[in-house]
Design a protein around this motif. Structure first.
Motif, PDB file in Angstrom:
ATOM      1  N   GLY A 127       2.238-101.342  23.650  1.00  0.00           N
ATOM      2  CA  GLY A 127       1.637-100.030  23.930  1.00  0.00           C
ATOM      3  C   GLY A 127       0.394 -99.755  23.069  1.00  0.00           C
ATOM      4  O   GLY A 127      -0.218-100.672  22.498  1.00  0.00           O
ATOM      5  N   THR A 128       0.077 -98.466  22.968  1.00  0.00           N
ATOM      6  CA  THR A 128      -1.134 -98.039  22.249  1.00  0.00           C
ATOM      7  C   THR A 128      -0.750 -97.008  21.179  1.00  0.00           C
ATOM      8  O   THR A 128       0.033 -96.084  21.431  1.00  0.00           O
ATOM      9  CB  THR A 128      -2.156 -97.414  23.213  1.00  0.00           C
ATOM     10  OG1 THR A 128      -2.486 -98.381  24.232  1.00  0.00           O
ATOM     11  CG2 THR A 128      -3.404 -96.998  22.474  1.00  0.00           C
ATOM     12  N   LEU A 129      -1.347 -97.169  19.990  1.00  0.00           N
ATOM     13  CA  LEU A 129      -1.145 -96.199  18.887  1.00  0.00           C
ATOM     14  C   LEU A 129      -2.315 -95.209  18.846  1.00  0.00           C
ATOM     15  O   LEU A 129      -3.486 -95.592  18.980  1.00  0.00           O
ATOM     16  CB  LEU A 129      -1.027 -96.911  17.541  1.00  0.00           C
ATOM     17  CG  LEU A 129       0.189 -97.832  17.336  1.00  0.00           C
ATOM     18  CD1 LEU A 129       0.152 -98.454  15.955  1.00  0.00           C
ATOM     19  CD2 LEU A 129       1.482 -97.068  17.551  1.00  0.00           C
ATOM     20  N   ILE A 130      -1.969 -93.927  18.661  1.00  0.00           N
ATOM     21  CA  ILE A 130      -2.985 -92.867  18.557  1.00  0.00           C
ATOM     22  C   ILE A 130      -3.113 -92.468  17.072  1.00  0.00           C
ATOM     23  O   ILE A 130      -2.125 -92.130  16.422  1.00  0.00           O
ATOM     24  CB  ILE A 130      -2.598 -91.645  19.401  1.00  0.00           C
ATOM     25  CG1 ILE A 130      -2.344 -92.049  20.874  1.00  0.00           C
ATOM     26  CG2 ILE A 130      -3.666 -90.563  19.307  1.00  0.00           C
ATOM     27  CD1 ILE A 130      -3.552 -92.648  21.557  1.00  0.00           C
ATOM     28  N   ILE A 131      -4.344 -92.515  16.574  1.00  0.00           N
ATOM     29  CA  ILE A 131      -4.635 -92.076  15.193  1.00  0.00           C
ATOM     30  C   ILE A 131      -5.432 -90.775  15.292  1.00  0.00           C
ATOM     31  O   ILE A 131      -6.614 -90.780  15.664  1.00  0.00           O
ATOM     32  CB  ILE A 131      -5.423 -93.142  14.423  1.00  0.00           C
ATOM     33  CG1 ILE A 131      -4.664 -94.473  14.405  1.00  0.00           C
ATOM     34  CG2 ILE A 131      -5.718 -92.672  12.997  1.00  0.00           C
ATOM     35  CD1 ILE A 131      -5.437 -95.612  13.786  1.00  0.00           C
TER      36      ILE A 131
END
Length: 462
Positions: A127-131
């Motif tokens: 998946g994708t990590l949001i910062i």
């Protein structure tokens, strides 16, 4: 308003300005500070996530380790890191922090946009990590700094004002003492003395006040002594006048009365001795002339008659002629400047009294044969310090004799003291000393007012 209140108000105003300036500076710099902090946190978050993803490569169960990592990252301040699609985490990332900073401070800077980082470990897609940086956390820290500054600054301001109030009260305490001393001086008590303490400026005021009190005390004592002496002198003059009237005029008045009585008796008896009658008349005329002479002397002592009508020069000539009648063995030389006759009445009387007292002293005590008297207009160079008007004309009076001078240990009598006081009262000065050639020299410089007209300089007979 008192000085203490004004100084306290000044310090409070300055402290409030300083505190307000500090808060304003912190508020104005809050926006750039929040943006800089968000950019820094975002860079650190990206680097941290990249390092974490690299550390998962080659692990047997990267998904489980990634889950544990995200759980620990959920406690970070200033930034939220969560998986894309995690609604709860996304909601927490956008939810403002309650009760830490006002909304207007959070609105000063918008957070930097979130960064999306895909996670691929060992070829698998996790998946994708949001910062997402959080601006409200930095705003809360700034608000906390503002609160700390206000509280600490306020406490320091209160402490400073209290200390300054105590210090000002201590410094102003001598001024209160000075005020009480001035009230005592105003009530007529001149024996006051204030402690010479406090700051140098106030101590100097206290020292000058003590000096003023001492001067006033001495002046009042001197005035009291002079008043007593004036009363004494007046009594002595009255005694002398009464004695002179009794001893000098009394016998002549009795002789005139006796002569008139004898003449009346002779006429009543019808006497026709013409020579005897004429002799009685001559005796009466002679006694009346003696009475007139004594009367003139008494009048000269009380007040020089004709000073205004005939002028100073004529009256001085008359005074010298009158004194010369009783001292034929002595020569009195008089030199009076014609311009002196233009002096006002007070100046003329002062000059006349100085000459009269000087001649009287010389005739009574000097045993001199020659007395020189000079009265002339003097220039104003080296004028006395007490002179009322700078540049005012001066009259120089000099009286010199060739007598025996002052005996050793002689104290000034009332005549010399009174003459000196009369001269100094006009703002002039007087010097009396023994001449090197013998005798006494008196010099007085008297400020005068010259009249526009010219007084009579004619002569006057005694």
């Amino acid at each position: 308003m008192s000085i203490r209140f004004r100084l306290n108000a000044l310090f409070i105003t300055l402290l409030l300005l300083a505190l307000s300036s500090s808060v304003i500076v912190m508020v104005v710099s809050a926006g750039p500070r929040i943006r800089a902090e968000n950019d820094s946190i975002k860079r650190l978050g990206v680097e941290f996530v990249e390092t974490a993803i690299a550390s998962l490569q080659g692990t047997p169960d990267p998904g489980e380790r990634l889950k544990v990592l995200l759980e620990h990252l959920g406690n970070l301040r200033h930034v939220n890191i969560y998986r894309e699609g995690d609604l709860d985490a996304a909601k927490d990332a956008t939810k403002p922090v309650e009760g830490e900073a006002p909304a207007w401070l959070n609105a000063l800077a918008e957070p930097s946009p979130a960064v999306e980082m895909p996670v691929k470990v060992n070829g698998q897609d996790f998946g994708t990590l949001i910062i997402a940086p959080r601006a409200d956390h930095e705003a809360a820290e700034i608000w906390e700094s503002i609160e700390t500054t206000v509280v600490v600054g306020g406490l320091l301001a209160v402490a400073t004002v209290l200390l300054m109030s105590l210090l000002v009260g201590h410094l102003l305490k001598p001024i209160k003492t000075v005020g009480e001393a001035l009230l005592q001086l105003d009530s007529g008590r001149y024996d006051v003395a204030v402690p010479e303490e406090g700051p140098p400026e106030i101590a100097d005021i206290c020292r000058k006040l003590n000096r003023l009190a001492a001067t006033l005390d001495g002046t009042i004592s001197e005035n009291r002594r002079l008043a007593q002496r004036i009363v004494f002198i007046q009594d002595e003059e009255r005694k002398e006048l009464a004695r002179e009237l009794h001893d000098e005029l009394g016998p002549y008045m009795f002789a005139v009365r006796a002569a008139v009585t004898a003449l009346k008796g002779e006429l009543q008896r019808g006497g026709n001795d013409r020579e005897k009658l004429l002799a009685s008349c001559d005796t009466i005329v002679e006694r009346m002339e003696m009475i007139q002479s004594k009367n003139r002397r008494v009048l000269h002592k009380l007040r020089p008659m004709g000073l205004d009508e005939f002028g100073l020069k004529a009256k001085l000539k008359s005074l010298v002629a009158l004194l010369q009648e009783d001292h034929l063995e002595m020569t009195i030389n008089l030199d009076v400047d014609d311009a002196v006759s233009r002096c006002d009445e007070t100046s003329n009387l002062t000059i006349y009294r100085v000459v009269q007292e000087g001649l009287t002293n010389a005739l009574k005590h000097a045993q001199a044969t020659v007395i020189d008297v000079g009265v002339e207009i003097d220039d104003a160079s080296g004028a006395p310090a007490a002179m009322p008007t700078p540049g005012q004309p001066l009259v120089r009076v000099t009286i010199c004799d060739d007598g025996r001078g002052f005996p050793d240990g002689m104290k000034p009598g009332y005549g010399i003291a009174g003459m000196s006081e009369r001269v100094r009262a006009t703002g002039g000065d007087i010097k009396i000393g023994t001449r090197s050639s013998g005798g006494v020299a008196l010099e007085a410089r008297i400020p005068v007012a010259l009249e526009s007209g010219t007084a009579s300089g004619g002569g006057m007979t005694a």
